[in-house]
Design a protein around this motif. Structure first.
Motif, short mmCIF file in Angstrom:
data_model
loop_
_atom_site.label_atom_id
_atom_site.label_comp_id
_atom_site.label_asym_id
_atom_site.label_seq_id
_atom_site.Cartn_x
_atom_site.Cartn_y
_atom_site.Cartn_z
N ALA A 93 -29.56 -19.65 3.30
CA ALA A 93 -28.80 -20.48 4.26
C ALA A 93 -27.63 -19.70 4.86
CB ALA A 93 -28.27 -21.71 3.54
N HIS A 94 -27.44 -19.88 6.16
CA HIS A 94 -26.29 -19.29 6.85
C HIS A 94 -26.10 -19.95 8.20
CE1 HIS A 94 -29.82 -17.14 8.37
NE2 HIS A 94 -29.13 -16.90 9.48
N THR A 95 -24.87 -19.92 8.69
CA THR A 95 -24.67 -20.20 10.11
C THR A 95 -24.87 -18.88 10.84
OG1 THR A 95 -22.28 -19.82 9.81
CG2 THR A 95 -23.04 -22.12 9.84
N GLU A 96 -25.40 -18.95 12.06
CA GLU A 96 -25.66 -17.71 12.79
C GLU A 96 -24.33 -17.05 13.16
OE1 GLU A 96 -28.64 -16.86 12.77
OE2 GLU A 96 -28.57 -15.01 13.93
N HIS A 97 -24.24 -15.76 12.91
CA HIS A 97 -23.00 -15.01 13.14
C HIS A 97 -21.82 -15.67 12.42
CE1 HIS A 97 -23.88 -12.05 16.59
NE2 HIS A 97 -25.02 -12.42 16.05
N MET A 267 -26.64 -25.15 8.75
CA MET A 267 -27.04 -23.79 8.39
C MET A 267 -28.55 -23.72 8.49
SD MET A 267 -24.55 -22.85 5.19
CE MET A 267 -24.63 -24.41 4.32
N HIS A 268 -29.06 -22.53 8.65
CA HIS A 268 -30.51 -22.35 8.70
C HIS A 268 -30.93 -21.16 7.85
CE1 HIS A 268 -29.03 -19.71 11.89
NE2 HIS A 268 -30.05 -18.93 11.57
N GLY A 269 -32.20 -21.07 7.57
CA GLY A 269 -32.78 -19.95 6.81
C GLY A 269 -34.27 -19.99 7.05
FE LIG Z 1 -30.14 -16.71 11.38
#
Ligand SMILES: [Fe+2]
Length: 289
Positions: A93-97, A267-269
């Motif tokens: 999981a992360h937010t982009e940038h 967040m995405h992954g």
């Molecule tokens: Fe990403």
């Protein structure tokens, strides 16, 4: 006109389907889409047969200030559109940038070819994660800021990352505007960058607290997590893993799908995949209100 909408996943996300009356994504109402995006945070457009070129054209109705991603491969024919299929492993999981002070408001994904098996894009609602988090974890993330450090970064990469300009002075002017950001220029003209930010942010729409950040990816990469140089304890890892596992939602891609994700809240992954047919493209930008 949007006439067929269904829920996507277990939360606020929505799927907008093409209909006999509207199969061209560029004919959808901008105002309607924006309202849907503000309330749902994740919108999947299905049945429109969207190509990377159409993704960029559609996104331009809503977006400005596109960012490049020096870690991804761009499609030369379409500015600011990147392939996200470097590697086949799972992506946490992360937010982009999320380690960039110019974090984009929206991330667009367009699927040209799904993986035969796996490769789903996962997403997590940061508002839900924050609400469900234990008091102990909340306290930790309120008390300590996340730290991101990058050493020996070449000028052209800094330029792409922050859209800073081609000279050191150009980039300095941009970097000097960022809060909680420090940098140093090394003898070989590379940059050392340090950025502190809270793991808990306010959503762009609704001003709600959201646990939306890059920390889980920092952990997966073995980076220091917090401003004091510490990493997650085993107990924190265990609690976060349970939280992420419990609230994972997913997009199971079909060819021609387009997704629009609120990067201030979600967040995405991705899940891993094993065949090399998957072709997924992305573009990231600020959003017009
Ligand atoms: Fe990403």
């Amino acid at each position: 006109m949007i006439s067929k909408i269904e829920s996507l996943g277990t939360g606020t996300g929505k799927i907008v389907y093409s209909t006999n009356d509207c199969q061209d994504i560029l004919r959808l109402s901008k105002a309607e889409i924006l309202e849907l995006f503000k309330s749902s945070g994740v919108v999947l457009f299905r049945g429109f047969g969207v190509t990377p070129i159409q993704m960029k054209a559609f996104s331009e109705k809503f977006s400005y200030s596109y960012l490049k991603d020096p870690t991804k491969t761009s499609i030369d024919s379409v500015d600011f559109v990147n392939s996200v299929d470097n590697g086949m492993g799972a992506s946490p999981a992360h937010t982009e940038h999320g380690a960039n002070p110019l974090q984009p408001d929206v991330i667009w994904f367009c699927c040209q070819t799904p993986a035969q098996e796996g490769g789903e894009t996962l997403f997590w609602d940061g508002v839900q994660l924050w609400k469900e988090m234990s008091k102990h974890l909340k306290q930790l993330f309120v008390e300590k800021k996340l730290k991101f450090t990058f050493e020996d970064v070449p000028l052209d990469m800094v330029n792409q990352w922050i859209d800073g300009g081609e000279t050191i002075d150009d980039c300095k002017q941009v970097l000097d505007q960022f809060e909680d950001f420090s940098y140093q220029i090394n003898e070989d003209s590379t940059f050392s960058l340090k950025y502190l930010r809270s793991a808990v942010v306010k959503t762009k729409y609704g001003n709600e607290d959201a646990f939306a950040n890059f920390a889980w990816t920092s952990h997966a990469r073995g980076w220091e997590i917090f401003e004091d140089g510490s990493k997650f304890t085993e107990q924190v890892v265990d609690e976060l893993q349970k939280l992420y596992d419990k609230f994972t939602q997913e997009i199971s891609w079909q060819a021609g799908d387009l997704a629009m994700i609120d990067n201030s809240r979600f967040m995405h992954g991705r899940r891993e995949f094993k065949d090399n047919r998957r072709q997924l493209f992305t573009t990231i930008a600020k959003i017009l209100d």
